[in-house]
Design a protein around this motif. Structure first.
Motif, PDB file in Angstrom:
ATOM      1  N   ARG A  55      18.363  10.834  -7.039  1.00  0.00           N
ATOM      2  CA  ARG A  55      16.972  11.286  -7.030  1.00  0.00           C
ATOM      3  C   ARG A  55      16.602  11.859  -5.668  1.00  0.00           C
ATOM      4  N   LEU A  56      15.780  12.898  -5.698  1.00  0.00           N
ATOM      5  CA  LEU A  56      15.333  13.517  -4.454  1.00  0.00           C
ATOM      6  C   LEU A  56      14.127  12.806  -3.846  1.00  0.00           C
ATOM      7  N   VAL A  57      13.384  12.070  -4.653  1.00  0.00           N
ATOM      8  CA  VAL A  57      12.193  11.358  -4.170  1.00  0.00           C
ATOM      9  C   VAL A  57      12.365   9.884  -4.506  1.00  0.00           C
ATOM     10  N   VAL A  58      12.464   9.047  -3.463  1.00  0.00           N
ATOM     11  CA  VAL A  58      12.676   7.613  -3.637  1.00  0.00           C
ATOM     12  C   VAL A  58      11.806   6.822  -2.670  1.00  0.00           C
ATOM     13  N   ARG A  59      11.617   5.532  -2.968  1.00  0.00           N
ATOM     14  CA  ARG A  59      10.923   4.616  -2.048  1.00  0.00           C
ATOM     15  C   ARG A  59      11.793   4.397  -0.826  1.00  0.00           C
ATOM     16  N   ASN A  60      11.137   4.138   0.300  1.00  0.00           N
ATOM     17  CA  ASN A  60      11.877   3.898   1.531  1.00  0.00           C
ATOM     18  C   ASN A  60      11.238   2.751   2.313  1.00  0.00           C
ATOM     19  N   GLY A  61      10.965   1.652   1.655  1.00  0.00           N
ATOM     20  CA  GLY A  61      10.401   0.487   2.327  1.00  0.00           C
ATOM     21  C   GLY A  61       8.933   0.650   2.658  1.00  0.00           C
ATOM     22  N   HIS A  62       8.533   0.064   3.791  1.00  0.00           N
ATOM     23  CA  HIS A  62       7.145   0.122   4.239  1.00  0.00           C
ATOM     24  C   HIS A  62       7.093   0.526   5.699  1.00  0.00           C
ATOM     25  N   ALA A  63       6.050   1.229   6.075  1.00  0.00           N
ATOM     26  CA  ALA A  63       5.805   1.566   7.473  1.00  0.00           C
ATOM     27  C   ALA A  63       5.314   0.307   8.181  1.00  0.00           C
ATOM     28  N   PRO A  64       5.407   0.266   9.507  1.00  0.00           N
ATOM     29  CA  PRO A  64       4.884  -0.904  10.228  1.00  0.00           C
ATOM     30  C   PRO A  64       3.394  -1.106   9.935  1.00  0.00           C
ATOM     31  N   ALA A  65       2.976  -2.356   9.953  1.00  0.00           N
ATOM     32  CA  ALA A  65       1.575  -2.685   9.671  1.00  0.00           C
ATOM     33  C   ALA A  65       0.680  -2.096  10.755  1.00  0.00           C
ATOM     34  N   ARG A  66      -0.512  -1.677  10.356  1.00  0.00           N
ATOM     35  CA  ARG A  66      -1.503  -1.193  11.316  1.00  0.00           C
ATOM     36  C   ARG A  66      -2.876  -1.647  10.878  1.00  0.00           C
ATOM     37  N   SER A  67      -3.786  -1.710  11.831  1.00  0.00           N
ATOM     38  CA  SER A  67      -5.144  -2.161  11.544  1.00  0.00           C
ATOM     39  C   SER A  67      -6.035  -0.967  11.262  1.00  0.00           C
ATOM     40  N   ILE A  68      -6.860  -1.121  10.243  1.00  0.00           N
ATOM     41  CA  ILE A  68      -7.834  -0.108   9.864  1.00  0.00           C
ATOM     42  C   ILE A  68      -9.217  -0.727  10.018  1.00  0.00           C
ATOM     43  N   ALA A  69     -10.117  -0.024  10.698  1.00  0.00           N
ATOM     44  CA  ALA A  69     -11.494  -0.498  10.828  1.00  0.00           C
ATOM     45  C   ALA A  69     -12.252  -0.102   9.573  1.00  0.00           C
ATOM     46  N   THR A  70     -12.768  -1.087   8.859  1.00  0.00           N
ATOM     47  CA  THR A  70     -13.520  -0.834   7.632  1.00  0.00           C
ATOM     48  C   THR A  70     -14.898  -1.469   7.755  1.00  0.00           C
ATOM     49  N   GLY A  71     -15.710  -1.259   6.762  1.00  0.00           N
ATOM     50  CA  GLY A  71     -17.013  -1.904   6.729  1.00  0.00           C
ATOM     51  C   GLY A  71     -16.897  -3.416   6.653  1.00  0.00           C
ATOM     52  N   ALA A  72     -15.755  -3.912   6.187  1.00  0.00           N
ATOM     53  CA  ALA A  72     -15.517  -5.353   6.088  1.00  0.00           C
ATOM     54  C   ALA A  72     -14.904  -5.912   7.366  1.00  0.00           C
ATOM     55  N   GLY A  73     -14.653  -5.055   8.357  1.00  0.00           N
ATOM     56  CA  GLY A  73     -14.009  -5.484   9.596  1.00  0.00           C
ATOM     57  C   GLY A  73     -12.596  -4.925   9.661  1.00  0.00           C
ATOM     58  N   GLN A  74     -11.811  -5.410  10.608  1.00  0.00           N
ATOM     59  CA  GLN A  74     -10.431  -4.949  10.764  1.00  0.00           C
ATOM     60  C   GLN A  74      -9.581  -5.475   9.617  1.00  0.00           C
ATOM     61  N   VAL A  75      -8.840  -4.577   8.982  1.00  0.00           N
ATOM     62  CA  VAL A  75      -7.965  -4.936   7.870  1.00  0.00           C
ATOM     63  C   VAL A  75      -6.556  -4.468   8.207  1.00  0.00           C
ATOM     64  N   GLU A  76      -5.602  -5.377   8.142  1.00  0.00           N
ATOM     65  CA  GLU A  76      -4.206  -5.051   8.408  1.00  0.00           C
ATOM     66  C   GLU A  76      -3.605  -4.444   7.143  1.00  0.00           C
ATOM     67  N   VAL A  77      -2.987  -3.248   7.289  1.00  0.00           N
ATOM     68  CA  VAL A  77      -2.479  -2.514   6.131  1.00  0.00           C
ATOM     69  C   VAL A  77      -0.998  -2.213   6.339  1.00  0.00           C
ATOM     70  N   VAL A  78      -0.214  -2.410   5.294  1.00  0.00           N
ATOM     71  CA  VAL A  78       1.187  -2.026   5.284  1.00  0.00           C
ATOM     72  C   VAL A  78       1.316  -0.885   4.281  1.00  0.00           C
ATOM     73  N   ARG A  79       1.680   0.297   4.782  1.00  0.00           N
ATOM     74  CA  ARG A  79       1.734   1.499   3.959  1.00  0.00           C
ATOM     75  C   ARG A  79       3.150   1.700   3.414  1.00  0.00           C
ATOM     76  N   PRO A  80       3.308   1.896   2.090  1.00  0.00           N
ATOM     77  CA  PRO A  80       4.640   2.168   1.540  1.00  0.00           C
ATOM     78  C   PRO A  80       5.144   3.539   1.999  1.00  0.00           C
ATOM     79  N   ARG A  81       6.449   3.638   2.195  1.00  0.00           N
ATOM     80  CA  ARG A  81       7.045   4.904   2.635  1.00  0.00           C
ATOM     81  C   ARG A  81       7.797   5.552   1.481  1.00  0.00           C
ATOM     82  N   VAL A  82       7.864   6.882   1.533  1.00  0.00           N
ATOM     83  CA  VAL A  82       8.562   7.654   0.509  1.00  0.00           C
ATOM     84  C   VAL A  82       9.540   8.590   1.204  1.00  0.00           C
ATOM     85  N   ASP A  83      10.778   8.622   0.720  1.00  0.00           N
ATOM     86  CA  ASP A  83      11.777   9.560   1.221  1.00  0.00           C
ATOM     87  C   ASP A  83      11.830  10.727   0.247  1.00  0.00           C
TER      88      ASP A  83
END
Length: 127
Positions: A55-83
């Motif tokens: 397949r030319l398009v596959v999952r590639n794990g997750h990117a490092p976690a990062r914090s996003i400032a939201t209306g609920a406060g800081q939220v730690e997010v782990v973004r999935p990666r795609v190859d």
């Protein structure tokens, strides 16, 4: 009289205050939305394969976690990666997955700008 018996983990979850509960809910919903977005992208390109049948398009794990400032406060997010190994024949450039929900450059939500400042108590800000 009825009594509810809960184990230690259940009691710890119930001990969360409202702000922590909202942040955890926001983190889980964002993670689920990102996973669904990646799954839809992979399904849309599942029929494309190279000459070896890979397949030319596959999952590639997750990117490092990062914090996003939201209306609920800081939220730690782990973004999935795609190859994505597809190449545009006209330009010769590789195609890339771009999340609509959470772009790579995004560090705060639109409402997070106001909410992040409002979430910091006045006594926590030092001159």
């Amino acid at each position: 009289m009825l009594s509810v018996v809960a184990d230690a983990q259940a009691r710890a979850e119930l001990a969360l205050d409202v702000d922590e509960l909202v942040r955890e809910g926001a983190r889980r919903m964002l993670a689920a939305a990102l996973e669904a977005e990646v799954a839809a992208y992979l399904a849309a390109h599942a029929d494309q394969a190279d000459e070896r049948g890979h397949r030319l398009v596959v999952r590639n794990g997750h990117a490092p976690a990062r914090s996003i400032a939201t209306g609920a406060g800081q939220v730690e997010v782990v973004r999935p990666r795609v190859d994505d190994r597809r190449v545009d024949p006209a330009t010769g450039e590789r195609a890339q997955f771009q999340s609509v929900i959470l772009p790579r450059w995004c560090r705060r939500s639109r409402k997070g700008r106001r909410g992040a400042a409002a979430a910091v108590p006045a006594r926590a800000v030092e001159p």
